[in-house]
Each structure stands twice: as C-alpha cells, then as structure tokens.
Design an enzyme around this catalytic site. Structure first.
Site, mmCIF file in Angstrom:
data_model
loop_
_atom_site.group_PDB
_atom_site.id
_atom_site.type_symbol
_atom_site.label_atom_id
_atom_site.label_comp_id
_atom_site.label_asym_id
_atom_site.label_seq_id
_atom_site.Cartn_x
_atom_site.Cartn_y
_atom_site.Cartn_z
ATOM 1 N N GLN A 27 0.799 -1.221 0.000
ATOM 2 C CA GLN A 27 0.000 0.000 0.000
ATOM 3 C C GLN A 27 0.835 1.276 0.000
ATOM 4 O OE1 GLN A 27 -2.758 -0.087 3.268
ATOM 5 N NE2 GLN A 27 -3.841 -1.884 2.542
ATOM 6 N N ASP A 49 8.914 -5.356 13.536
ATOM 7 C CA ASP A 49 8.263 -6.650 13.316
ATOM 8 C C ASP A 49 7.790 -6.763 11.874
ATOM 9 O OD1 ASP A 49 6.831 -9.124 14.605
ATOM 10 O OD2 ASP A 49 5.325 -8.142 13.354
ATOM 11 N N TYR A 54 4.211 -11.136 4.372
ATOM 12 C CA TYR A 54 3.702 -9.783 4.154
ATOM 13 C C TYR A 54 4.088 -9.292 2.756
ATOM 14 C CZ TYR A 54 2.967 -9.502 9.259
ATOM 15 O OH TYR A 54 2.561 -9.718 10.555
ATOM 16 N N SER A 151 2.619 -16.727 17.345
ATOM 17 C CA SER A 151 1.581 -15.723 17.111
ATOM 18 C C SER A 151 0.235 -16.411 17.009
ATOM 19 C CB SER A 151 1.873 -14.952 15.819
ATOM 20 O OG SER A 151 0.847 -14.016 15.552
ATOM 21 N N PRO A 206 -3.443 -2.664 18.000
ATOM 22 C CA PRO A 206 -3.967 -1.981 19.194
ATOM 23 C C PRO A 206 -4.985 -0.901 18.842
ATOM 24 C CG PRO A 206 -1.757 -1.213 18.700
ATOM 25 C CD PRO A 206 -2.010 -2.389 17.799
ATOM 26 N N GLY A 283 1.495 0.396 12.916
ATOM 27 C CA GLY A 283 1.854 0.490 11.514
ATOM 28 C C GLY A 283 1.629 1.922 11.075
#
Length: 331
Positions: A27, A49, A54, A151, A206, A283
C-alpha cells in the site's frame, strides 16, 4: 521511549514497536515506507516486526533496505514463518523443511545474519510439534535467531510448546496476538498461561485496524483510501464497522481529551496498561502517524478512567477465547 523485558527473558524491547503488515511492499511506496522507519528510529523505537508472507515477501525486503546502515546491535528485528510463500506444498506450514528454508530467505531479504526473534505465525496441526520446535531450536543454536516466539496460539498450544522448549533448552519468550480495547480474547486464558510459561505479549492491531482512531463514523461510508475501503480490509474489519461499535468509539474521544491524548494515543496507551504486554505494534503509511502514536509510551491511565472506558465500550467488546486465530490445517 520506555522499554520492557520481553517475557522472562533478558531481551528489552521498545514499548511501541513498528510493524509493516499492510504497508511496506504493497500500500505504501518505498520512499514513504523508508521515511516511516526513519521516523520510528528517530522517536526511539528499536523494535521492528515483519513476516515473510507480508506483501508476498516484499515487506521484509523493504524493511531490510530501510534498516541498512543502522547499527545492527541497536535494534531488535522480528519475523515469522507459517503462511504460504510459494506455490509448492512445502512452501507453507511449520515443517522442518519450510522453517529452515524460510529463515534463509528472511535473512537474505532483511540483509542480516540473524533475527532477534523468530515466530511461528500460526499453529500447524499437520506437523508434529516436536518437529517444529526442534527446527526452531536448531536455528537458535546456529545463531540465525536469538529467541523464538509464536503468534495467535491458544493457551493449550502455548503450554505444549513451552514444555518442548524447556526440554530442548531453547528460549521461548513471546506470543503475538491481536489485542485492543475492542478485542480482548487473550485475557482469560492466553495471558495467564503465557505469564506462567514466561512469555510476554507483543500485541498487534492496538488501534483495531484504525477503528480506534475515530476516523470511521457511524452511518457514514469509510473515508477514501482507508483500510476499510479495500477488499481485504473490509472483510477483516466487518465486525468492527457496525454503527453500535462506531458510536461507542466516538464517545471515547472526550475521555482522551481529558487526559491530553488523541484517541489513537489513548488506545495504544490502554493496551500498555496490561503488565503482560511488552510492546504494542503500530503500523504507518506516513511519518506523522508514527510521531503521533509514539506519544503513548510511558502514559499511565488511572483506574477510574479505565472503568469509564469499559462502561462505554463493554457491550461491544469481544472476549471469547475461542476467537483466538489458530488454523487447524495449513492454508
């Protein structure tokens, strides 16, 4: 920037970490991605991270270029393995073959000799856990990863992994779950189990995919060029985009203002009130977003404010531990 130990290890991480799940290599143009990483470093963030999956491995490559020239000992670099990175049947999962091949690919793309933390991106029910943990242990002993983590594993899976890690004498120190004011599925089982086994939480989303910034308004279409306007984002965020949720989120804004925070800062600070959380991953597509979110470090929220937050959003909070994302079969 404040720092916390990750689990019961001696590794310290920045309370705010930088992740590039939906940005780098997809993006966001590379110049903007590199500017965000530079902003993160300038604000004191040392923990980064990523994951091999990805942007189809591109995100790791972008992060590697962004960190090139930085003193390697001065930051903590995390990546993950599990999801497909190629068309073959062995290009996925947690088999020894895929883990060993994947760490080599990640190190090459990240332009480093080692990662600080190598994480199982999900649980693989089709591979014996003993095989998975032995492969991780071998990578640690070869110096290609310093610690291991997971994870979105369930409490039961964490217990089983921790038992094998002790037997193999490998440092198993972290879990990376989704966690926010609106998504608290880890609180009843995963966190107590992780605490008992010595794992710290490195939490993602978050801001609940941006919902907790307050930019999505009830009864109105999502703003242009936001995550909710993409096909993947709209599907992932569907539960969070109800008018009931969005109305309650708007009601949080005055509470944030009372303590001199933006709603985004309040939301990041909220997850950091949990002592089991070592770091909150943010992010960003713009450096300004990094500069804003990082102000949540070191913030202390009093018990009365936390109670008022719960009174507003309590009815729409997801708490069911069965919602922990953990595939039983490989993709």
């Amino acid at each position: 920037m404040n720092f916390r130990f990750l689990g019961r290890s001696g590794l310290k991480v920045s309370e705010i970490s930088f992740g590039n799940w939906l940005t780098h290599g997809s993006q966001v143009e590379e110049d903007a991605a590199i500017a965000c990483v530079k902003a993160a470093l300038d604000t004191g963030i040392t923990t980064f991270d990523t994951a091999d999956v990805y942007a189809g491995t591109k995100a790791e490559a972008v992060l590697g270029r962004a960190l090139k020239g930085q003193r390697r000992e001065g930051y903590e670099l995390f990546t993950k393995v599990y999801w497909p990175t190629g068309p073959g049947q062995n290009d996925r999962g947690l088999s020894r073959k895929h883990i060993i091949e994947s760490i080599h690919g990640s190190l090459r793309r990240l332009q480093t000799d080692y990662v600080d933390l190598y994480q199982a991106h999900r649980f693989d029910a089709e591979t014996p856990l003993e095989e998975t943990m032995l492969a991780f242990a071998d990578i640690v002993r070869q110096g290609k990863a310093l610690y291991i983590g997971v994870s979105e594993w369930t409490a039961e899976q964490i217990t089983a992994g921790a038992k094998l890690a002790r037997e193999l004498r490998v440092p198993f120190i972290s879990n990376q779950p989704q966690y926010s004011m609106l998504w608290r599925v880890i609180e009843s089982k995963v966190i107590p189990t992780s605490d008992a086994e010595g794992l710290g939480q490195i939490v993602w989303s978050p801001l609940a995919q941006g919902v907790l910034t307050g930019k999505y308004l009830p009864g109105q279409p999502p703003p242009a060029n936001t995550r909710a306007t993409t096909q993947q984002g709209a599907q992932f965020m569907s539960r969070l985009m109800s008018d009931d949720v969005l109305t309650r989120v708007q009601q949080l804004k005055p509470l944030a203002q009372e303590v001199g925070l933006s709603l985004a800062q309040l939301s990041v600070a909220w997850v950091l009130q949990n002592k089991s959380v070592a770091s909150a991953i943010i992010g960003a597509s713009k450096p300004e977003q990094v500069l804003d979110n990082v102000k949540a470090t070191g913030v202390k929220l009093d018990a009365e404010l936390l109670r008022r937050i719960d009174a507003i959003i309590g009815p729409v909070v997801e708490r069911d531990p069965a919602q922990t994302t953990s595939p039983t079969r490989r993709p």
